[in-house]
Design a protein around this motif. Structure first.
Motif, PDB file in Angstrom:
ATOM      1  N   VAL A  29     -91.757 -81.215 -30.363  1.00 61.87           N
ATOM      2  CA  VAL A  29     -92.392 -79.994 -29.858  1.00 61.87           C
ATOM      3  C   VAL A  29     -91.550 -79.429 -28.716  1.00 61.87           C
ATOM      4  CG1 VAL A  29     -94.451 -79.072 -28.715  1.00 61.87           C
ATOM      5  CG2 VAL A  29     -94.689 -80.708 -30.589  1.00 61.87           C
ATOM      6  N   PHE A  30     -90.837 -80.303 -28.000  1.00 65.23           N
ATOM      7  CA  PHE A  30     -90.013 -79.839 -26.876  1.00 65.23           C
ATOM      8  C   PHE A  30     -88.861 -78.951 -27.340  1.00 65.23           C
ATOM      9  CE2 PHE A  30     -87.337 -80.013 -23.109  1.00 65.23           C
ATOM     10  CZ  PHE A  30     -88.280 -79.929 -22.084  1.00 65.23           C
ATOM     11  N   LYS A  31     -88.539 -78.986 -28.622  1.00 62.70           N
ATOM     12  CA  LYS A  31     -87.493 -78.096 -29.134  1.00 62.70           C
ATOM     13  C   LYS A  31     -87.879 -76.625 -28.957  1.00 62.70           C
ATOM     14  CE  LYS A  31     -85.297 -81.076 -32.660  1.00 62.70           C
ATOM     15  NZ  LYS A  31     -86.003 -82.336 -32.571  1.00 62.70           N
ATOM     16  N   VAL A  32     -89.170 -76.333 -28.840  1.00 57.64           N
ATOM     17  CA  VAL A  32     -89.603 -74.962 -28.549  1.00 57.64           C
ATOM     18  C   VAL A  32     -89.081 -74.534 -27.180  1.00 57.64           C
ATOM     19  CG1 VAL A  32     -91.593 -73.450 -28.189  1.00 57.64           C
ATOM     20  CG2 VAL A  32     -91.658 -75.178 -29.996  1.00 57.64           C
ATOM     21  N   VAL A  33     -89.166 -75.440 -26.199  1.00 54.19           N
ATOM     22  CA  VAL A  33     -88.678 -75.158 -24.848  1.00 54.19           C
ATOM     23  C   VAL A  33     -87.162 -74.955 -24.856  1.00 54.19           C
ATOM     24  CG1 VAL A  33     -88.529 -76.027 -22.484  1.00 54.19           C
ATOM     25  CG2 VAL A  33     -90.576 -76.477 -23.861  1.00 54.19           C
ATOM     26  N   THR A  34     -86.454 -75.862 -25.518  1.00 59.60           N
ATOM     27  CA  THR A  34     -84.995 -75.768 -25.600  1.00 59.60           C
ATOM     28  C   THR A  34     -84.575 -74.473 -26.285  1.00 59.60           C
ATOM     29  OG1 THR A  34     -84.890 -78.178 -25.745  1.00 59.60           O
ATOM     30  CG2 THR A  34     -82.910 -76.961 -26.374  1.00 59.60           C
ATOM     31  N   SER A  35     -85.264 -74.118 -27.353  1.00 64.28           N
ATOM     32  CA  SER A  35     -84.946 -72.892 -28.080  1.00 64.28           C
ATOM     33  C   SER A  35     -85.171 -71.666 -27.207  1.00 64.28           C
ATOM     34  CB  SER A  35     -85.806 -72.785 -29.343  1.00 64.28           C
ATOM     35  OG  SER A  35     -85.545 -73.858 -30.224  1.00 64.28           O
ATOM     36  N   ALA A  36     -86.290 -71.624 -26.478  1.00 66.70           N
ATOM     37  CA  ALA A  36     -86.584 -70.491 -25.608  1.00 66.70           C
ATOM     38  C   ALA A  36     -85.512 -70.326 -24.538  1.00 66.70           C
ATOM     39  CB  ALA A  36     -87.955 -70.662 -24.967  1.00 66.70           C
ATOM     40  N   ALA A  37     -85.082 -71.457 -23.956  1.00 71.22           N
ATOM     41  CA  ALA A  37     -84.054 -71.410 -22.919  1.00 71.22           C
ATOM     42  C   ALA A  37     -82.737 -70.869 -23.472  1.00 71.22           C
ATOM     43  CB  ALA A  37     -83.846 -72.800 -22.329  1.00 71.22           C
ATOM     44  N   ALA A  38     -82.347 -71.324 -24.660  1.00 65.33           N
ATOM     45  CA  ALA A  38     -81.078 -70.910 -25.256  1.00 65.33           C
ATOM     46  C   ALA A  38     -81.129 -69.464 -25.753  1.00 65.33           C
ATOM     47  CB  ALA A  38     -80.708 -71.848 -26.396  1.00 65.33           C
ATOM     48  N   LEU A  39     -82.232 -69.075 -26.368  1.00 66.43           N
ATOM     49  CA  LEU A  39     -82.373 -67.705 -26.876  1.00 66.43           C
ATOM     50  C   LEU A  39     -82.431 -66.697 -25.731  1.00 66.43           C
ATOM     51  CD1 LEU A  39     -85.038 -68.351 -29.657  1.00 66.43           C
ATOM     52  CD2 LEU A  39     -82.714 -67.535 -30.069  1.00 66.43           C
ATOM     53  N   SER A  40     -83.168 -67.023 -24.672  1.00 64.79           N
ATOM     54  CA  SER A  40     -83.310 -66.107 -23.542  1.00 64.79           C
ATOM     55  C   SER A  40     -81.970 -65.801 -22.890  1.00 64.79           C
ATOM     56  CB  SER A  40     -84.272 -66.693 -22.499  1.00 64.79           C
ATOM     57  OG  SER A  40     -85.570 -66.802 -23.010  1.00 64.79           O
ATOM     58  N   ALA A  41     -81.118 -66.805 -22.811  1.00 59.67           N
ATOM     59  CA  ALA A  41     -79.812 -66.640 -22.162  1.00 59.67           C
ATOM     60  C   ALA A  41     -78.746 -66.125 -23.115  1.00 59.67           C
ATOM     61  CB  ALA A  41     -79.374 -67.974 -21.556  1.00 59.67           C
ATOM     62  N   GLY A  42     -79.113 -65.910 -24.372  1.00 60.78           N
ATOM     63  CA  GLY A  42     -78.140 -65.444 -25.355  1.00 60.78           C
ATOM     64  C   GLY A  42     -77.128 -66.508 -25.744  1.00 60.78           C
ATOM     65  N   LYS A  43     -77.475 -67.769 -25.520  1.00 63.55           N
ATOM     66  CA  LYS A  43     -76.551 -68.864 -25.833  1.00 63.55           C
ATOM     67  C   LYS A  43     -76.538 -69.207 -27.325  1.00 63.55           C
ATOM     68  CE  LYS A  43     -75.457 -69.619 -21.491  1.00 63.55           C
ATOM     69  NZ  LYS A  43     -74.096 -69.380 -20.962  1.00 63.55           N
ATOM     70  N   VAL A  44     -77.623 -68.899 -28.014  1.00 62.15           N
ATOM     71  CA  VAL A  44     -77.682 -69.094 -29.460  1.00 62.15           C
ATOM     72  C   VAL A  44     -78.398 -67.907 -30.083  1.00 62.15           C
ATOM     73  CG1 VAL A  44     -77.738 -71.629 -29.318  1.00 62.15           C
ATOM     74  CG2 VAL A  44     -79.875 -70.358 -29.464  1.00 62.15           C
ATOM     75  N   HIS A  45     -78.174 -67.721 -31.385  1.00 64.21           N
ATOM     76  CA  HIS A  45     -78.877 -66.721 -32.173  1.00 64.21           C
ATOM     77  C   HIS A  45     -79.385 -67.416 -33.437  1.00 64.21           C
ATOM     78  CE1 HIS A  45     -76.046 -64.454 -29.630  1.00 64.21           C
ATOM     79  NE2 HIS A  45     -77.057 -63.607 -29.519  1.00 64.21           N
ATOM     80  N   PRO A  46     -80.509 -66.963 -33.989  1.00 60.31           N
ATOM     81  CA  PRO A  46     -81.117 -67.671 -35.120  1.00 60.31           C
ATOM     82  C   PRO A  46     -80.182 -67.923 -36.295  1.00 60.31           C
ATOM     83  CG  PRO A  46     -82.635 -66.031 -34.264  1.00 60.31           C
ATOM     84  CD  PRO A  46     -81.343 -65.824 -33.542  1.00 60.31           C
ATOM     85  N   ASN A  47     -79.262 -66.996 -36.551  1.00 59.33           N
ATOM     86  CA  ASN A  47     -78.385 -67.138 -37.716  1.00 59.33           C
ATOM     87  C   ASN A  47     -77.038 -67.788 -37.404  1.00 59.33           C
ATOM     88  OD1 ASN A  47     -80.209 -65.966 -39.576  1.00 59.33           O
ATOM     89  ND2 ASN A  47     -79.645 -63.922 -38.860  1.00 59.33           N
ATOM     90  N   ASP A  48     -76.855 -68.257 -36.174  1.00 60.49           N
ATOM     91  CA  ASP A  48     -75.633 -68.997 -35.849  1.00 60.49           C
ATOM     92  C   ASP A  48     -75.521 -70.226 -36.748  1.00 60.49           C
ATOM     93  OD1 ASP A  48     -75.067 -67.218 -33.851  1.00 60.49           O
ATOM     94  OD2 ASP A  48     -75.625 -68.542 -32.190  1.00 60.49           O
ATOM     95  N   VAL A  49     -74.330 -70.491 -37.253  1.00 59.93           N
ATOM     96  CA  VAL A  49     -74.101 -71.649 -38.130  1.00 59.93           C
ATOM     97  C   VAL A  49     -73.484 -72.776 -37.308  1.00 59.93           C
ATOM     98  CG1 VAL A  49     -72.869 -72.500 -40.156  1.00 59.93           C
ATOM     99  CG2 VAL A  49     -73.837 -70.184 -40.157  1.00 59.93           C
ATOM    100  N   VAL A  50     -74.048 -73.972 -37.445  1.00 54.77           N
ATOM    101  CA  VAL A  50     -73.587 -75.125 -36.671  1.00 54.77           C
ATOM    102  C   VAL A  50     -73.317 -76.297 -37.605  1.00 54.77           C
ATOM    103  CG1 VAL A  50     -74.742 -74.484 -34.532  1.00 54.77           C
ATOM    104  CG2 VAL A  50     -75.989 -75.783 -36.243  1.00 54.77           C
ATOM    105  N   PRO A  51     -72.345 -77.151 -37.263  1.00 59.81           N
ATOM    106  CA  PRO A  51     -72.070 -78.341 -38.090  1.00 59.81           C
ATOM    107  C   PRO A  51     -73.038 -79.468 -37.777  1.00 59.81           C
ATOM    108  CG  PRO A  51     -70.525 -78.244 -36.261  1.00 59.81           C
ATOM    109  CD  PRO A  51     -71.383 -77.009 -36.156  1.00 59.81           C
ATOM    110  N   VAL A  52     -73.388 -80.236 -38.787  1.00 57.24           N
ATOM    111  CA  VAL A  52     -74.292 -81.375 -38.616  1.00 57.24           C
ATOM    112  C   VAL A  52     -73.687 -82.595 -39.292  1.00 57.24           C
ATOM    113  CG1 VAL A  52     -76.562 -82.335 -39.109  1.00 57.24           C
ATOM    114  CG2 VAL A  52     -76.337 -79.906 -38.559  1.00 57.24           C
ATOM    115  N   ASN A  53     -73.610 -83.682 -38.550  1.00 58.20           N
ATOM    116  CA  ASN A  53     -73.181 -84.958 -39.106  1.00 58.20           C
ATOM    117  C   ASN A  53     -74.309 -85.973 -38.911  1.00 58.20           C
ATOM    118  OD1 ASN A  53     -70.306 -84.400 -39.802  1.00 58.20           O
ATOM    119  ND2 ASN A  53     -70.177 -83.978 -37.611  1.00 58.20           N
ATOM    120  N   GLY A  54     -74.530 -86.798 -39.886  1.00 55.29           N
ATOM    121  CA  GLY A  54     -75.583 -87.800 -39.782  1.00 55.29           C
ATOM    122  C   GLY A  54     -76.925 -87.274 -40.239  1.00 55.29           C
TER     123      GLY A  54
END
Length: 305
Positions: A29-54
């Motif tokens: 549930v804390f990912k909501v907080v992290t997402s709000a912080a990143a979106l507000s500052a323009g650090k991420v956008h919903p359609n940004d593509v990121v690599p995932v391992n594991g």
């Protein structure tokens, strides 16, 4: 801020109201907080593509490095949220948000705060590590027992998303009268107890959260989202979370979110469902939330929805 239902139940002997305690891991549930912080500052956008391992549900130091190899998968931020990918949000906390901003947003969402309420209520705790990169990643992804959440606060977090960034003060009692009918108490409605994000961020986050029910961790119980006679007329979003804890001991299962009428945005509901089981799952939290949504909105006719 009006609480329409606050229910606790335990098959074991328990003291106090479980809905008023905050000994439960906040988990993803804390990912909501992290997402709000990143979106507000323009650090991420919903359609940004990121690599995932594991694996999506694990968090190891080696998977926090943005290494690309033949096993790497590429997904968007909104898909990472919907499927609760810990390494993605661990990296966001480490490289794009930072401990100071994450602590600021945690406090703004009601963590570490004393809330005036009709009953004694505990608020969740979130102390973000300032000199521990992996600890910061654990915090940002919710992969830790150090962050705790109260169910009422879980609904408050969801209310910020559906209320354009504002969290109203929660209250149970509308008014009270004396035996002769004189009003002796009336709730002071406060629609802006906290304001953790602006309206644009809240709208973007609400669209991201819808992915949880359409293609994410809660999709199983919302398969009929687009053709159910009631659900199809609602805009629903949420965030699941699961972790093991000790107070009480067991496996915790969260679903925090909102449901809003598509025709009349003023008709809306924020909710938090949390279940603790020992060895076997009997029911998932998002199933309980679905039933609450249907119970609330079924009284409205088709025109009102």
């Amino acid at each position: 801020g009006k609480i329409l239902a606050m229910v606790d139940y335990s098959s074991e002997e328990r003291s106090g109201n479980l809905a008023l305690k905050a000994t439960y891991p906040a988990a993803s549930v804390f990912k909501v907080v992290t997402s709000a912080a990143a979106l507000s500052a323009g650090k991420v956008h919903p359609n940004d593509v990121v690599p995932v391992n594991g694996r999506f549900g694990t968090l190891y130091k080696r998977n926090l490095r943005e290494v690309v190899n033949r096993w790497t998968r590429f997904i968007t931020i909104e898909e990472a949220f919907a499927k609760s990918v810990n390494s993605v949000f661990g990296r966001i906390a480490m490289t794009r948000v930072g401990p100071g901003a994450l602590q600021k947003y945690a406090n703004a969402f009601g963590f570490n705060q004393k809330i005036d309420f009709d009953m004694p209520i505990e608020m969740g705790q979130a102390l973000i590590p300032t000199n521990d990169e992996f600890g910061l990643a654990e915090s940002g992804s919710g992969y830790t027992t150090r962050q705790t959440l109260n169910p009422v606060q879980g609904a408050m977090i969801a209310s910020a998303v559906v209320n354009g960034g504002s969290i109203p003060a929660p209250f149970l009692v509308d008014e009270a009268s004396s035996q002769n009918g004189d009003k002796v108490y009336e709730a002071a409605v406060n629609p802006n107890l906290f304001r953790p994000m602006d309206q644009e961020t809240a709208k973007s986050l609400s669209m991201i959260m819808e992915n949880t029910v359409t293609r994410g961790t809660a999709r199983r119980d919302f398969r009929d989202y687009n053709h159910h006679p009631i659900l199809s007329k609602l805009f629903i979003g949420g965030k699941t979370g699961s972790f093991s804890g000790n107070e009480p001991s067991g496996k915790y299962d969260w679903f925090v979110g909102f449901a809003q009428s598509s025709a009349d945005p003023h008709k809306k509901l924020a909710f938090a469902s949390m279940i603790v089981n020992h060895k076997y799952w009997k029911v998932k939290s998002y199933h309980v939330a679905r039933e609450a949504i249907l119970q609330h909105f079924k009284s409205l006719n088709e025109r009102e929805l």
